[in-house]
Design a protein around this motif. Structure first.
Motif, PDB file in Angstrom:
ATOM      1  N   LEU A  85       1.515  64.667  90.128  1.00  0.00           N
ATOM      2  CA  LEU A  85       1.587  65.038  88.661  1.00  0.00           C
ATOM      3  C   LEU A  85       2.498  64.571  87.983  1.00  0.00           C
ATOM      4  CD1 LEU A  85       1.258  69.147  89.446  1.00  0.00           C
ATOM      5  CD2 LEU A  85      -0.412  67.619  88.070  1.00  0.00           C
ATOM      6  N   LEU A 136       2.089  64.588  84.137  1.00  0.00           N
ATOM      7  CA  LEU A 136       1.506  65.953  83.753  1.00  0.00           C
ATOM      8  C   LEU A 136       2.197  66.878  84.647  1.00  0.00           C
ATOM      9  CD1 LEU A 136      -2.185  65.604  83.190  1.00  0.00           C
ATOM     10  CD2 LEU A 136      -0.526  65.982  81.283  1.00  0.00           C
ATOM     11  N   GLN A 187       1.985  71.215  84.784  1.00  0.00           N
ATOM     12  CA  GLN A 187       0.454  71.818  84.588  1.00  0.00           C
ATOM     13  C   GLN A 187      -0.135  72.230  85.496  1.00  0.00           C
ATOM     14  OE1 GLN A 187      -0.026  71.944  81.268  1.00  0.00           O
ATOM     15  NE2 GLN A 187       0.756  69.860  80.199  1.00  0.00           N
ATOM     16  N   LEU A 195      -6.913  72.002  79.787  1.00  0.00           N
ATOM     17  CA  LEU A 195      -6.347  70.828  79.343  1.00  0.00           C
ATOM     18  C   LEU A 195      -7.184  69.891  78.328  1.00  0.00           C
ATOM     19  CD1 LEU A 195      -5.088  69.471  83.033  1.00  0.00           C
ATOM     20  CD2 LEU A 195      -4.059  70.920  81.141  1.00  0.00           C
ATOM     21  N   GLN A 199      -5.978  64.627  79.538  1.00  0.00           N
ATOM     22  CA  GLN A 199      -5.178  65.366  80.630  1.00  0.00           C
ATOM     23  C   GLN A 199      -6.024  65.447  81.825  1.00  0.00           C
ATOM     24  OE1 GLN A 199      -3.859  68.663  78.470  1.00  0.00           O
ATOM     25  NE2 GLN A 199      -1.621  67.690  78.718  1.00  0.00           N
ATOM     26  N   GLN A 200      -7.383  65.924  81.530  1.00  0.00           N
ATOM     27  CA  GLN A 200      -8.127  66.063  82.529  1.00  0.00           C
ATOM     28  C   GLN A 200      -8.757  64.788  83.387  1.00  0.00           C
ATOM     29  OE1 GLN A 200     -11.801  68.354  81.852  1.00  0.00           O
ATOM     30  NE2 GLN A 200     -10.951  69.410  80.125  1.00  0.00           N
ATOM     31  N   ARG A 249      -6.586  62.138  83.626  1.00  0.00           N
ATOM     32  CA  ARG A 249      -5.614  61.903  84.558  1.00  0.00           C
ATOM     33  C   ARG A 249      -5.526  62.723  85.701  1.00  0.00           C
ATOM     34  NH1 ARG A 249      -0.402  61.635  80.498  1.00  0.00           N
ATOM     35  NH2 ARG A 249      -2.036  62.059  78.781  1.00  0.00           N
ATOM     36  N   ILE A 250      -5.832  63.966  85.752  1.00  0.00           N
ATOM     37  CA  ILE A 250      -5.937  64.872  86.669  1.00  0.00           C
ATOM     38  C   ILE A 250      -6.910  64.209  87.674  1.00  0.00           C
ATOM     39  CG2 ILE A 250      -6.494  67.100  87.756  1.00  0.00           C
ATOM     40  CD1 ILE A 250      -3.788  66.876  86.311  1.00  0.00           C
TER      41      ILE A 250
END
Lengths: 673, 377
Positions: free
Chosen positions: B126, B131, B134, B142, B146-147, B149-150
Motif C-alpha cells: 500500500l 495508498l 486505504q 476508490l 486508485q483502483q 494502483r491496487i
C-alpha cells in the motif's frame, strides 16, 4: 493494410499445442460432468424411457400357443390345437381385446366352451417359440416344452402379451376421436387465453410503466399474487362464483363454467403475472429519446404508440404470448378442477395413466403434448436471443408525464384487474371459512381440519414445506454451481454447449410429461435408482429438474455480470478457483442466489403436474391435497388448503425480502459507496 | 524479426508463435525475446493481435503453435496457475466484496506465509503504490486511478518474475492516465520486474517502454526503442501509426534520390530500383521553414540541401497551443498538401500567415522512402 512480404501467412502443419490441465480445470470439468450426468439421469433418460414406451405395443400372439386336450381318463390322443385357430372358431376374443398394455393377461378357458374346472380332463399347453410367455398361477413359463395341467390348474393359466415396437399406439390414438379432439380443445383454449391475457397484461404493464397513476406499488404486488398459488385455485374460486350453486351464476346466462369458459378465466388469472413481468420489462427499457424525436416530429400519440411503443415492446409481447401459451397448454390442475367434460391433453395423460392404467397411451398423449410445448419454447428462445442490446448505454430512461384524464382511466382499469385477482383469492378464503355453502353461512374453521379429509391431512402441508425447502437448497446449489462451471471454465467447448442445451430442455417439457417419464424410468425394477421411487427424494429431484431452466438463466445472467478476468487473476495468483468461488463469486451473486431459492420454493409449493404421478401415501403434498379434496367433493377444505399455500408462499416471499435486505446489508457493504 | 539485446540473456522467449481462431490467423509466426528487467510495450491498432499475444504468454488463451520460454523453462502448454506472472487488466478486476487489504492479500494466502507477515506485506505494498490508510475500504469507494494502483499492488504482491499489463490505463481519464504512466514506470524501475504492457496508445508506449513491439494484423512490424521506432520506422505502417507523417507519391531515383513530380530530391539511402513508384514520407515537425528571401544567402538561416528546398504557399494555419500546424501547397505536389508543424517562434520570426509565400526545406536525412505497394495492400 500492410503485410511485410517476409512473412508467410500459412500456418505450418504439425501438431497443435495442447494445454496441460491444471487442478482447477480438472475439478471444474469433473463438476460439470457430475451435474451434466444429473441432468442426463433426471431428464434425458426418463424422457427416452417415455418415448420408447409410446412406441411399445403389446399384443397377445395367439399363434404362439398350442394346446392338447385329453379324454376323461387323462390320455392325450395327440391332436394339437393352435390358440389362434381356437379363437377363430370360438370367437372368444376380438382383435381389440388382443392388444393390451404391458401388464395384460388373457385367460385361456374361453377357448374351450366345454371347459369345467371339475372335469377330469387334462390339458397341455406350450409356447411354439422360445421366449413366448404364459403364467400358471404366478409361475412364468417361457420354454417350448409341453406343460401338463389338470383342469383346476388350467383355469389359472394366463397368456402374457408380447412386446413389439411400432406406431400402433399413435394409430390407435388418432383413430379415437375422444382422444384426438383434445388436441383441438387444448389449442383452442391456449390461443384464446393467450390473446386475452397478453392484451390485459400489456395495458396493465403500460399503466404501471408509462402513466403517473397512483398506487403503482400496490398494483405491482397484486399482479404478482397469482404466482403464489397452485393453478387450480382460481378454478375453485370460479366454482364458488359460477358453479351450480354459485353466487353469481346468473351472470353466465345459463352457460356452464365447467368447460372452456372456466379454463380460460382461470388461465388468465394464473398466467397474468408471467405475461405482466415480461411485458413490463420490455416497456421499462424503452428509450426516451425516441419519444422526444416523435414529439418533435409532431406525431400524434396514437401514431407514436404504433411506431415507437409497440415496436419497442414487440419482443416482449411475442415472448409473453408464447410463455402464456405454453403455461396454458401444459397446465393440468385447472382443467382438472373446472374442465368438466371438456377434455384437454394434460388431463388426458392423467386419465389414461391414473384412471385407465394405460401407460402406453399416456406416453402417446405426452408426446403429442410435447410438440406444441417445444414449438412455443423454441420460438420464445429465438425471440429472446434477438432482444439483446436493444438498449444502448446511451439510452435515456423514459419518464412519464402526468395526464389527469389518462391517469384516471388507467387507475380504473388497473383497479378492475386488481379486483379480479384479489376477488378470486378472497372468494377462496371466504369459501374456506364458511361452514357449508350455500346452506349454512356461519363462519367456522372446520374446513381446516384436513386430517378428516382425503388428501393426506396436515401432513401433506408439512410435506410440501419440506419439499419446498429441500428443493430450494438442493436446487440452488446444483443450479448455481452448474451455471458457474459452464460459464467460467476454459476450453471444453463441446461439453459446455451440450450442458447449456440440457439446461434449457426442462422448460420445454410439460410437468405432466416429466412426471410420467419418471414413472417409466424410476419405477422400472431393473433400474438401480428404483428405490428412490415413492420417496421425498424423487419429488425433490423432479422439482429441481422441472424448474431448472429459469433458475439456470437467472444464475447465468448474474454470473455474466461478474468480471470475466476474476478467474484469470485468481489463477495468476495461484489460488484455487473454488476459493474464488466461495469468497467472491457466491457473495457477490447472493441476491440472485436468494432469488433462485425463493423461485424454487414457491414453485415446489404450488406445482401439481409433475408430482401428481410421483407422490406416495407417505409423501402427499398440499397442492395434490387440493386436487384430491376437490375431486372428492370437499371443495371448501380444498380452498382452505389452497389459501394455506398462498399464505405460506406470501410469508416465504416476505422472509426472502427481509433476508435479502439483511444479507445485503451485511455482506454487500461494498455496494454502498 | 528476432532481436536479441546483447546486454543480457533473454528472460522471455517467444518462438514462432501462431494463433488461429477458426480460419482467422490472429498471430502469424511471432518470435520475440525480452530481457530481464525490461519494459516492453506491444503497440498496435485494435485487432492486431497484441492482446492475443499477451494472453498466450500468460497461458490464458493458448497459442495454436509455437513455444514460450520463461526464465529458461518451456511454459508453452502450462496453465496460468503454473506460470510465474502477475497481471493487471483494463477493468482492474478487483474483487468488489473484499476490502483493499483482502484484495492485495488474496494471492499471499495459502503460500505458507503467516498472518502478521501477510499484513506487513500488504502494508508495504500500500505504501509502495502510495495508498496507505486505504486498506479498509472497498474497491468501489476508490477512484479509477486508485483502483488501478491496487490492482497493480495485488499483481506484484507475490513478487512474480513477469508483470503483464493489459491496457491498464485505457479506462482512466486523460490526466490521471498521464500521471499513472509515470508512476507505473517508476515502480517498474524500482522493482526491476520484467514487464510487458499492451496498449493502443502510442504516447503511452513512447513514454513508458524501453522497447516497443509494433504489431499489425498478427505480425510484428518493428521492434525497437521509442526513438528508433519514431525516427527510423522500417515500414510505412509504423511510420503512419506512430506520430504524424506526410505521405507523398513519388518515384525512386538512383540511390539516395527520389523524384517528386518533376523535382529530384535527396532522401535517406534506399534500395528501390530507379523508376519504382514509392511513397516519400516526412514528419511535419521535420519540415524546416525559411523566409521568402531565403534564396539570398546570409539573410536568414542557411539552406543545407539546395535540391530539397522549394517555395510553398501557406494555405491554412491552425493554432495547436505549443505550435502551429500549417498546410502548405506547392506546384510540385499537385493536389496533395504538405503538413508542417512550425514553432511559435518561427511563425513570429518569419511573419507567417495564410496566403503567404515561403521557402521550406525537407532535410535529406529526414526524408524517407517506402514501398508504395505496401500502402495499397
Amino acid at each position: 493494410m500492410t503485410v511485410p512480404l517476409t512473412h508467410t501467412s500459412r500456418m505450418p502443419a504439425g501438431p497443435v499445442v495442447k494445454g496441460k490441465l491444471s487442478r482447477d480445470d480438472l475439478i471444474m470439468r469433473g463438476g460439470m460432468m457430475v451435474i451434466a450426468l444429473y441432468l442426463v439421469v433426471t431428464l434425458a433418460l426418463p424422457l427416452y424411457a417415455m418415448l420408447s414406451k409410446s412406441f411399445s405395443t403389446y399384443r397377445f400372439e395367439l399363434a404362439n400357443y398350442e394346446f392338447q386336450v385329453s379324454d376323461e381318463s387323462g390320455e392325450f390322443e395327440g391332436t394339437i390345437l393352435r390358440a389362434s385357430d381356437l379363437n377363430a372358431s370360438t370367437g372368444a376374443y376380438t382383435a381389440t381385446e388382443l392388444s393390451a398394455g404391458s401388464d395384460g393377461r388373457l385367460g385361456v378357458t374361453n377357448f374351450f366352451p366345454e371347459f369345467s374346472f371339475r372335469s377330469p380332463v387334462k390339458y397341455q399347453i406350450r409356447n411354439t417359440v422360445e421366449d413366448g410367455r404364459f403364467l400358471v398361477g404366478s409361475t412364468l413359463h417361457d420354454g417350448t416344452e409341453w406343460v401338463t395341467l389338470d383342469s383346476n390348474t388350467f383355469r389359472r393359466v394366463q397368456l402374457r402379451p408380447t412386446k413389439s415396437t411400432g406406431v400402433d399406439n399413435f394409430v390407435n390414438y388418432f383413430s379415437t376421436p375422444a382422444l384426438f379432439n383434445s388436441i383441438k380443445n387444448s389449442l383452442w383454449i391456449s390461443v384464446v387465453s393467450t390473446i386475452v391475457t397478453v392484451t390485459l397484461a400489456f395495458w396493465f404493464a403500460y399503466a404501471l410503466n408509462r402513466s403517473c397513476m397512483r398506487f403503482k406499488g400496490l398494483f405491482r404486488l397484486i399482479a404478482m399474487a397469482p404466482i403464489l398459488v397452485p393453478s387450480l385455485l382460481p378454478g375453485i374460486a370460479l366454482v364458488y362464483l359460477f358453479g351450480n350453486q354459485g353466487m353469481l351464476k346468473e351472470l353466465l346466462f345459463g352457460a356452464s363454467i365447467y368447460g372452456p369458459i372456466g379454463i380460460v378465466i382461470g388461465s388468465i388469472f394464473f398466467t397474468f403475472p408471467h405475461a405482466f413481468l415480461i411485458i413490463s420489462t420490455a416497456l421499462a427499457i424503452s428509450d426516451a429519446r425516441l419519444y422526444e424525436a416523435a414529439t418533435s416530429l409532431r406525431a400524434t400519440p396514437w401514431r407514436t404508440f404504433w411506431t415507437v411503443t409497440i415496436p419497442g415492446a414487440r419482443y416482449g409481447l411475442i415472448s409473453a404470448a408464447f410463455v402464456v401459451f405454453n403455461l396454458v397448454i401444459t397446465d393440468f390442475g385447472l382443467p382438472k378442477v373446472i374442465g368438466g367434460q371438456f377434455n384437454v391433453l394434460a388431463v388426458d395423460i392423467y386419465k389414461q395413466v391414473i384412471g385407465q392404467q394405460n401407460f402406453e397411451m399416456g406416453a402417446v398423449v405426452s408426446v403429442v403434448l410435447v410438440v406444441p410445448a417445444i414449438f412455443a419454447f423454441a420460438i420464445d428462445r429465438l425471440v429472446q436471443s434477438k432482444q439483446v442490446a436493444q438498449l444502448s448505454a446511451r439510452s435515456v430512461p423514459y419518464q412519464p408525464n402526468p395526464n389527469p384524464r389518462t391517469d384516471r382511466i388507467f387507475l380504473i382499469y388497473c383497479s378492475l384487474i386488481g379486483l379480479f385477482i384479489v376477488g378470486l383469492l378472497a372468494v377462496c378464503q371466504f369459501a374456506a371459512l364458511i361452514k357449508f355453502w350455500p346452506y349454512d353461512l356461519s363462519l367456522s374453521l372446520s374446513n381446516y381440519q384436513f386430517d378428516k379429509m382425503d388428501g393426506g391431512g396436515w401432513g401433506s402441508y408439512f410435506n410440501s414445506i419440506k419439499l419446498g425447502l429441500l428443493t430450494a437448497v438442493a436446487g440452488t446449489s446444483i443450479v448455481f454451481f452448474g451455471a458457474y462451471l459452464v460459464e467460467k471454465s476454459n476450453g471444453f467447448k463441446m461439453g459446455r454447449s451440450l450442458f447449456q442445451m440440457f439446461a434449457m430442455l426442462p422448460m420445454a417439457i410439460p410437468g405432466m410429461v416429466l412426471g410420467l417419464a419418471y414413472i417409466f424410468f424410476f419405477n422400472n425394477p431393473n433400474n438401480p435408482l428404483n428405490p428412490l421411487y415413492g420417496t421425498m427424494a424423487i419429488l425433490v429431484i423432479c422439482s429441481v429438474t422441472h424448474f431448472y431452466t429459469v433458475s439456470h438463466l437467472t444464475a447465468v445472467t448474474a454470473l455474466k455480470q461478474m468480471d470475466r478476468e476474476f478467474e484469470s487473476v485468481s489463477a495468476s495468483l495461484k489460488q484455487p478457483t473454488m476459493k474464488l468461488f466461495s469468497r467472491v463469486t457466491v457473495p457477490v451473486c447472493l441476491p440472485s442466489v436468494l432469488d433462485i431459492s425463493i423461485y424454487l420454493f414457491v414453485n415446489a409449493m404450488t406445482t401439481v403436474s409433475a408430482v401428481v404421478f410421483l407422490y406416495s401415501p407417505k409423501t402427499t403434498l398440499a397442492s395434490i391435497a387440493v386436487l384430491n379434496m376437490d375431486d372428492a367433493g370437499d371443495i371448501a377444505p380444498a380452498a382452505a388448503m389452497g389459501m394455506m399455500i398462498f399464505y405460506t408462499n406470501a410469508a416465504a416471499r416476505l422472509l426472502h425480502l427481509l433476508a435479502s435486505k439483511g444479507v445485503l446489508q451485511r455482506t454487500q457493504a461494498w455496494r454502498n459507496r | 524479426m528476432t532481436q536479441t539485446n546483447p546486454s543480457g540473456e533473454p528472460y522471455l522467449s517467444i518462438e514462432n508463435l501462431w494463433k488461429a481462431f477458426g480460419t482467422f490467423l490472429a498471430l502469424k509466426d511471432i518470435s520475440l525475446e525480452i530481457i530481464e528487467g525490461e519494459f516492453v510495450c506491444f503497440l498496435g491498432p485494435s485487432g492486431c493481435g497484441k492482446t492475443t499475444l499477451l494472453r498466450a504468454i500468460a497461458g490464458l488463451d493458448l497459442q495454436t503453435k509455437g513455444r514460450v520460454l520463461q526464465d529458461g523453462k518451456d511454459v508453452s502448454n502450462l496453465p496460468p496457475s503454473e506460470r510465474d506472472f502477475g497481471i493487471v487488466f483494463q477493468s482492474y478486476a478487483l474483487f468488489p466484496n473484499l476490502t483493499i487489504e483482502k484484495n492485495i492479500a488474496f494471492g499471499l494466502e495459502n503460500t505458507g506465509r503467516k498472518k502478521p507477515e501477510i499484513a506487513a506485506r500488504v502494508n508495504e505494498l500500500l505504501q509502495l503504490v502510495g495508498l496507505p490508510e486505504q486498506g479498509k475500504k472497498y474497491p468501489a469507494q476508490l477512484s479509477g486511478g486508485q483502483q488501478q494502483r491496487i490492482a497493480l499492488a495485488r499483481a506484484i504482491a507475490t513478487n512474480p518474475g513477469l508483470l503483464l499489463l493489459d491496457e491498464p490505463l485505457s479506462a482512466l481519464d486523460a490526466k490521471v492516465r498521464v500521471h499513472l504512466r509515470h508512476e507505473i514506470k517508476e515502480l517498474q524501475r524500482k522493482l526491476g520486474v520484467t514487464t510487458v504492457m499492451v496498449t493502443h496508445d502510442q504516447e503511452e508506449a513512447l513514454s513508458m517502454a524501453d522497447r516497443i513491439v509494433v504489431m499489425n494484423q498478427g505480425v510484428i512490424e518493428q521492434v525497437g526503442t521509442p526513438t528508433e521506432i519514431y525516427r527510423d520506422p522500417t515500414t510505412l505502417f509504423v511510420a503512419d501509426f506512430i506520430g504524424e507523417m506526410n505521405q507523398i507519391n513519388a518515384v525512386a531515383g538512383t540511390s539516395g534520390r527520389i523524384k517528386i513530380g518533376e523535382a529530384e530530391m535527396i532522401s535517406r539511402p534506399h534500395n528501390f530500383a530507379a523508376g519504382t513508384p514509392i511513397i516519400a514520407a516526412i514528419r511535419p515537425e521535420d519540415v524546416i521553414p525559411h523566409g521568402d528571401d531565403a534564396l539570398s544567402p546570409g539573410l536568414t538561416d542557411e539552406i543545407s540541401t539546395q535540391e530539397n528546398a522549394f517555395e510553398v504557399t501557406v494555405d491554412e494555419m491552425e493554432f495547436l497551443g505549443s505550435f502551429w500546424r500549417c498546410r502548405l501547397a506547392s506546384k510540385r505536389f499537385g493536389d496533395t498538401e504538405l503538413i508542417a508543424d512550425f514553432s511559435i517562434n518561427a511563425v513570429r520570426r518569419l511573419e507567417l500567415g495564410e496566403g503567404k509565400q515561403m521557402m521550406i526545406e525537407l532535410p535529406d536525412d529526414r526524408l524517407m522512402a517506402f514501398d508504395r505497394n505496401e500502402a495499397t495492400q
